[in-house]
Enzyme design. Structure first.
Site, PDB file in Angstrom:
ATOM      1  CG  HIS A   1       8.904  52.571  28.221  1.00  0.00           C
ATOM      2  ND1 HIS A   1       7.854  53.466  28.243  1.00  0.00           N
ATOM      3  CD2 HIS A   1       9.205  52.309  29.526  1.00  0.00           C
ATOM      4  CE1 HIS A   1       7.535  53.750  29.507  1.00  0.00           C
ATOM      5  NE2 HIS A   1       8.341  53.053  30.298  1.00  0.00           N
TER       6      HIS A   1
ATOM      7  CB  CYS B   1       4.903  54.190  22.412  1.00  0.00           C
ATOM      8  SG  CYS B   1       4.195  54.909  23.907  1.00  0.00           S
TER       9      CYS B   1
END
Length: 308
Positions: A150, A188
């Site tokens: 993440h 991301c």
């Protein structure tokens, strides 16, 4: 005079056509003169619902081992041991849709669980980890760095406890010893992790740009979770089916096939001083053992398999 003018015009047209053909010719791959290949493969996420991040890392690990990079040249960091998770219906195995598990008795995890920290990663990459496994590179080593987990704008999470920033990454690369580095991030806003990189001879590829997400490719009903990211899935499918990695360039396999309509994100690319054009850099410079690579002839680019 009229005939002479027409003849001269015809020559100009023929020359233009010839030059257009030359400029459109496929580039010849140019292998590096490095003497060893190494890899740092990191999944920094914990918890069962992050199954896909461990699968991403093990997919890359399996890929480089398949092409000859030995475990002694690989640092594998998994923040959560999904294969042994009590919720895993396939004990001590991990799948992304294929018939073979990505995890077995031969998988060598160097850092696991709470040992996967920013400090441990930094020491491993700089070769200062004491009794822990670390990179042993020199000025003739190429290094593949792959991170999944993440991330956000200029940061990457470790187990939802701490973060490493784009500035931290740049500092580590400034201290490392290597010939060339390929830093691939599948998370991301992945490309923002390279914002501060200035060290020479670094190729940085991110699966998404600022304010973009990296999405999962598919889920497995028997597991109940997404099992791999889109970028990593497509990359490993194509590279895994290639007969000779010296026949394909980074541009051809890691950038060109990834369009926004399919990925819902744009692939970001950065090159620092000293790097070659990516359409001249063979995958074998980073994804296969040097001994294996040197046995293969460098060829004109072939057409990759784009099966997804």
């Amino acid at each position: 005079m009229m005939l002479l003018t027409q003849f001269a015009l015809l020559l100009l047209i023929l020359c233009a056509v010839t030059l257009r053909g030359v400029s459109g010719a496929k580039p010849t791959l140019k292998k590096s003169n490095h003497t060893s290949n190494h890899a740092v493969i990191l999944s920094a996420s914990r918890f069962w619902f992050n199954y896909r991040h461990v699968a991403n890392a093990l997919s890359i690990y399996s890929l480089v081992k398949k092409h000859g990079i030995p475990d002694k040249n690989i640092i594998l960091l998994l923040a959560d041991e999904i294969p042994g998770n009590p919720r895993n219906p396939f004990k001590n195995k991990i799948f992304t849709g294929g018939q073979s598990s990505l995890f077995d008795a031969s998988t060598q995890i160097d850092y696991r669980g709470e040992d996967v920290t920013v400090d441990a990663l930094r020491k491993a990459m700089l070769g200062t980890g004491g009794s822990q496994r670390v990179l042993h590179t020199d000025a003739d080593s190429n290094v593949l760095i792959y991170w999944t987990g993440h991330g956000g704008d200029n940061f990457f999470k470790f187990q939802d406890v701490e973060e490493i920033t784009a500035t931290d990454i740049a500092d580590i690369l400034n201290e490392m010893e290597y010939r060339n580095v390929l830093f691939l991030a599948d998370t991301c806003q992945a490309f923002t992790l390279g914002d501060s990189i200035t060290a020479p001879n670094v190729y940085m590829i991110g699966s998404s740009l600022r304010n973009e997400n990296s999405y999962a490719h598919h889920s497995d009903p028997s597991i109940g979770l997404s099992v791999i990211e889109r970028y990593t899935h497509r990359l490993t499918q194509m590279v895994g089916s290639a007969k000779s990695l010296s026949s394909f360039s980074i541009q051809q396999m890691m950038i060109d096939p990834f369009d926004f309509r399919r990925e819902q994100a744009h692939v970001g690319v950065k090159q620092t001083a000293g790097t070659r054009p990516l359409n001249e850099v063979p995958l074998s410079d980073f994804f296969s053992n040097v001994d294996t690579k040197n046995k293969e002839d460098v060829k004109i680019l072939e057409k990759p398999s784009l099966k997804s």
